[in-house]
Structure formats: C-alpha cells, structure tokens
Design a protein around this motif. Sequence first.
Motif, mmCIF file in Angstrom:
data_model
loop_
_atom_site.group_PDB
_atom_site.id
_atom_site.type_symbol
_atom_site.label_atom_id
_atom_site.label_comp_id
_atom_site.label_asym_id
_atom_site.label_seq_id
_atom_site.Cartn_x
_atom_site.Cartn_y
_atom_site.Cartn_z
ATOM 1 N N GLN A 49 0.804 -1.220 0.000
ATOM 2 C CA GLN A 49 0.000 0.000 0.000
ATOM 3 C C GLN A 49 0.839 1.274 0.000
ATOM 4 O O GLN A 49 0.473 2.273 0.610
ATOM 5 N N ASP A 50 1.958 1.251 -0.738
ATOM 6 C CA ASP A 50 2.792 2.449 -0.819
ATOM 7 C C ASP A 50 2.632 3.163 -2.153
ATOM 8 O O ASP A 50 3.360 4.124 -2.437
ATOM 9 N N GLY A 51 1.701 2.685 -2.984
ATOM 10 C CA GLY A 51 1.449 3.316 -4.272
ATOM 11 C C GLY A 51 2.239 2.747 -5.421
ATOM 12 O O GLY A 51 2.029 3.154 -6.577
ATOM 13 N N ASP A 52 3.159 1.816 -5.144
ATOM 14 C CA ASP A 52 3.962 1.186 -6.191
ATOM 15 C C ASP A 52 3.564 -0.279 -6.339
ATOM 16 O O ASP A 52 3.270 -0.945 -5.350
ATOM 17 N N LEU A 53 3.596 -0.771 -7.570
ATOM 18 C CA LEU A 53 3.188 -2.147 -7.825
ATOM 19 C C LEU A 53 4.328 -3.119 -7.529
ATOM 20 O O LEU A 53 5.461 -2.947 -8.006
ATOM 21 N N ASP A 54 4.014 -4.149 -6.751
ATOM 22 C CA ASP A 54 4.947 -5.201 -6.383
ATOM 23 C C ASP A 54 4.636 -6.453 -7.206
ATOM 24 O O ASP A 54 3.621 -6.513 -7.906
#
Length: 395
Positions: A49-54
Amino acid sequence: MAWLVAALATSAQAQLLVARDIAASAGLSYFGQPDGQTEGESVVFDYDQDGDLDILLSAHGMKEWPLFQNRGDGSFVQVLAGTFPRQDRHGCVAADFGSTGSSKLPDGLIDLYCVVGACQGTCKTNYPNELYLQTPDHRFVKVPDAWGAADPHGRGREAAVLDFDRDGLPDIVVANEVPSIFPTPNRLYRNLGGRFQEVVDPAVTRELGSVCVEPGDIDGDGWTDLLFCSKSGVVTLKNVRGRFQDTSASTPYRKTSAIQLELADVDGDGRLDLLQVAQTLFTIRLNANGAFPKASFTWPLQQGRDVAVGDVDLDGVLDIYLVQGQNERYGDVMLLGNGGGKSFRTTPIPQARVGEGDVATAVSNWNGTGRTAFLVTNGRWGEPGPVQLVTFSNR
C-alpha cells in the motif's frame, strides 16, 4: 488486404517508440539466476500500500514463489522469503478477501488465492488451493482449507476474482483442467465474509476441461459474466442476477480453439471486446450490443500462449502484447492500436531466446510514466527461460 497493410504499417509515432527489457537491472531474477521455470499467472499488485506495484513471481517447480517489493524507483528487492513455498502452483490472483482479525471481513489489505494442480491429475493425495491473508504488518498467513475454497483434487489452471452476486465481497471462480482420477469441475466460491461457500451452479460447476476463465460484464447489465476456454471451445455464461445461463449455442465462436481469453475495450466505445489466443491465430471480436458476432481483426501465430493489454505509447488506445512459445524459433508480438479495434501496427520488442513463452501481465502506469509495461515469464513446461520486464519510452 487493407487491414493487413494497416497492421504492418509503421507510423512516425511507432518509429519513436523504444521497448527495453529492464528485468535484470530492476533486480528481477530467479534466486540470482537469469532463467527459471514458470507455469501460470504472476501477480502484480500493491501489496504494501505504498502506491507502487509489487510482484509475486511465478516459479513453478523450482523453489518458492519470490515476492518482490518495489523500492519506488523502478527497482525491486525480494522480501518475505519462504512465505510462498514450492508447490505445483498454476497462478494466483489478488483481492481483499478478508482479514486475520476477529471480524474476518475485508480490511483494506490485499490477499492472495492460488490454484494448485499436481501429478497431471494422477495424485491420490490432497493438493489443495491456497489462500494467503495479509496481516497488518504486511506479512501473509496461509489459511487452513482456504476458508472452504481448497478444492483438494481439482486440476487448477486459472482463477479469477469477481463479485458475481453484487454483495460487495470478492468471490472466486476456478478453471480446472482434465483428465484426472478425481472429478475436476470448474468451481465457483461465494465470499461470505470469513469463509467461502461453494455455489453449485449447473452452468459453472461442470467438467469442461478448462485452461482459462475470464470474467466481465459483456452485455452491460451490471452483472459479471464468464467465459471459459474449454476442451471443446469457448463457453459463454451469462449472469442473470447471480445465476448463470449457458448462452454458448448462440455464439459464432463456441467451437473455436482458445488457449487464453481477455476482455478489454480495444475500440474505446465503453464495451468489453473479446481477445482470443489460439495456437495459430489471435482474434479480436468487437462487442456489438452485448455479443461478439464476428472477427474484426486477426493475426497469425505459430505458438500462441497469452495476451495482455495496456497503453504503451500514451495515445489513449489500448495496445496488445502477444506471447508465443518455443522462444528459440518464435518471437512475441507487440501490436499498437490505431483506434477502432480493427487496425494495428507492430513495433519491435526485446525477445527471449531460450525457454517457452508463458504469461504476460500488464503493469499499469509503470514508474509513474502513465505507460503500461509488461511482466513476461518464459519458463513454461519445465523449459527454463528469463523473466522480462518490458518497458516503453520515446527516443
């Protein structure tokens, strides 16, 4: 022949587009090795949930499935080692299925459901599907019996998330392949908040020999319909207020071959179109009043495997990535949309030269550019190949 000329034409915009495989420099690998075995869908999701796709990367038949956390600058680091152990896993899907807390209800954290199919259908022991719930500290806990969605003897090939009953909770549909020494029908699981209940719907829970499933609201009535790749052709199921009806008999594509299906609005009219991959042909059928009456575009293939879509050139039109197998002989294809869903042009992309093409997964808004990138795995059927992260930019 006009469509072929248009498809092969290279515009000035396409000439400016450059595709690069940055997987190695981004830190994506198979435990430090360039090549690995894969089988099925990797997961691209913002797990922390940090805005970057994992990325949860498919690593079929090797070790564990590695989870790569996006550092925020377009590079990745493996985290939570050992969480997803070696298993005959054939793909996972992500959604907020529930929580580890007392309420068990969705908590805003993304969970994972994975399908498993072992021993080519000859196992006598259980090989259940898996449910991993995310904890508040961003770890994952495997839930016993997958909350009732374990399907311990199904030859799981693909799962999809949908809210088929429109109650606001994410449900699961599973495509199961044949043959097997146990019955292996497709499965539909209703999320009851803290557990799943199998829905025995005669249209869905049949032994179709399915290798893919694709949900989407085909007719625009607000209810999610289903398409299956079956051993006899493409099966179309209309959702009638939470119950499914087999409408395949009325479709012109019911007896056509399909390895993979995708529903996407390629002509920009707000309706989902049908993209169909067979071994030797890729077909687009545009949506006409909730049906797909005819082929609007075709492209020849030699070893068709998968399809993914996204806007790579920032023109507002969906583009199409096609995966092929036998990498030493056949290359993947990138089709740039000209608009209207009937005309496409090609652009060069990096090619894997070893392994077997498997799956392409769209990575939206790559690194904040607004462009789609594609995660591509190439280790199908025990033939090790590289993971690719194909990105796009202008010269």
